[in-house]
Design an enzyme around this catalytic site. Sequence first.
Site, PDB file in Angstrom:
ATOM      1  N   GLY A  44     -11.927  77.615  46.194  1.00 25.84           N
ATOM      2  CA  GLY A  44     -11.477  76.638  47.170  1.00 25.84           C
ATOM      3  C   GLY A  44     -10.036  76.940  47.538  1.00 25.84           C
ATOM      4  N   GLN A  49      -1.789  75.184  50.653  1.00 23.83           N
ATOM      5  CA  GLN A  49      -1.587  76.288  49.715  1.00 23.83           C
ATOM      6  C   GLN A  49      -1.192  77.592  50.398  1.00 23.83           C
ATOM      7  OE1 GLN A  49      -5.496  75.347  47.582  1.00 23.83           O
ATOM      8  NE2 GLN A  49      -4.197  76.154  45.951  1.00 23.83           N
ATOM      9  N   CYS A  96      -5.898  76.139  39.388  1.00 21.73           N
ATOM     10  CA  CYS A  96      -5.467  76.066  40.782  1.00 21.73           C
ATOM     11  C   CYS A  96      -4.711  77.344  41.131  1.00 21.73           C
ATOM     12  CB  CYS A  96      -4.568  74.845  40.963  1.00 21.73           C
ATOM     13  SG  CYS A  96      -3.947  74.622  42.627  1.00 21.73           S
ATOM     14  N   LEU A  97      -4.978  77.892  42.311  1.00 23.33           N
ATOM     15  CA  LEU A  97      -4.279  79.105  42.734  1.00 23.33           C
ATOM     16  C   LEU A  97      -2.780  78.880  42.876  1.00 23.33           C
ATOM     17  CD1 LEU A  97      -6.806  80.423  45.411  1.00 23.33           C
ATOM     18  CD2 LEU A  97      -6.514  81.227  43.051  1.00 23.33           C
ATOM     19  N   HIS A 138     -10.974  68.360  44.343  1.00 24.34           N
ATOM     20  CA  HIS A 138      -9.769  69.130  44.025  1.00 24.34           C
ATOM     21  C   HIS A 138      -9.054  69.553  45.311  1.00 24.34           C
ATOM     22  CE1 HIS A 138      -7.430  72.101  41.541  1.00 24.34           C
ATOM     23  NE2 HIS A 138      -7.315  72.645  42.745  1.00 24.34           N
ATOM     24  N   GLU A 139      -9.804  70.101  46.255  1.00 21.84           N
ATOM     25  CA  GLU A 139      -9.191  70.567  47.513  1.00 21.84           C
ATOM     26  C   GLU A 139      -8.727  69.392  48.367  1.00 21.84           C
ATOM     27  OE1 GLU A 139      -8.337  73.588  47.643  1.00 21.84           O
ATOM     28  OE2 GLU A 139      -9.570  74.163  45.931  1.00 21.84           O
ATOM     29  N   HIS A 142      -5.337  68.263  47.547  1.00 21.55           N
ATOM     30  CA  HIS A 142      -4.265  69.081  48.136  1.00 21.55           C
ATOM     31  C   HIS A 142      -3.834  68.560  49.502  1.00 21.55           C
ATOM     32  CE1 HIS A 142      -3.480  72.321  45.374  1.00 21.55           C
ATOM     33  NE2 HIS A 142      -4.768  72.619  45.261  1.00 21.55           N
TER      34      HIS A 142
END
Length: 184
Positions: A44, A49, A96-97, A138-139, A142
């Site tokens: 994701g 991000q 998470c990235l 999760h996304e 963000h």
Amino acid sequence: MIYPIVMYGDPVLRQRGKDIEQGTDIKQLIADMMETMHAANGIGLAAPQIGKGIRLFVVDGSSLEEEPGMENFKKAFINPQILEETGTPWDFEEGCLSIPNIREKISRKEKLKIRYYDEDWNLHEDTFDGMQARIIQHEYDHIEGKMFVDYLTPLKKRLLKSKLADISKGKVDTEYRIIAPVKR
């Protein structure tokens, strides 16, 4: 085009994303986000991000083939709105990235109903559960300016403080390009 991933500590990750004007052509941005996510081995990626403060995220759970229903879970969510979250909360280790090399158990409800536009500006209202719901939650966080570490206890946050500080300075090993807020 593969974008660098914005690291923890950058203000764009803490801002609520702005709605995208309906009809805007963002197909190339969506393709670039998918390419960026795959290059970083993610499942994701939200627009903040990559430094864009808009309400857009992409998901691709096909790499989680051991999870039922994930093989075709690849889509873009434009201007999404979670309508409800239901079911029993369940713990799962998330990463998470934008916070590389840190994984923690996070509790999320098992089901959600969401309204969103796809890349052709078709409106959808769908229900997701299990791993699909978790990835979306999760996304979605963000684009609301929230990150998974916000769910941790104060003690856990204190234990991670120096690692998070290092990440915000770019002192982290990743397989992908990053932008550290302190280095900007």
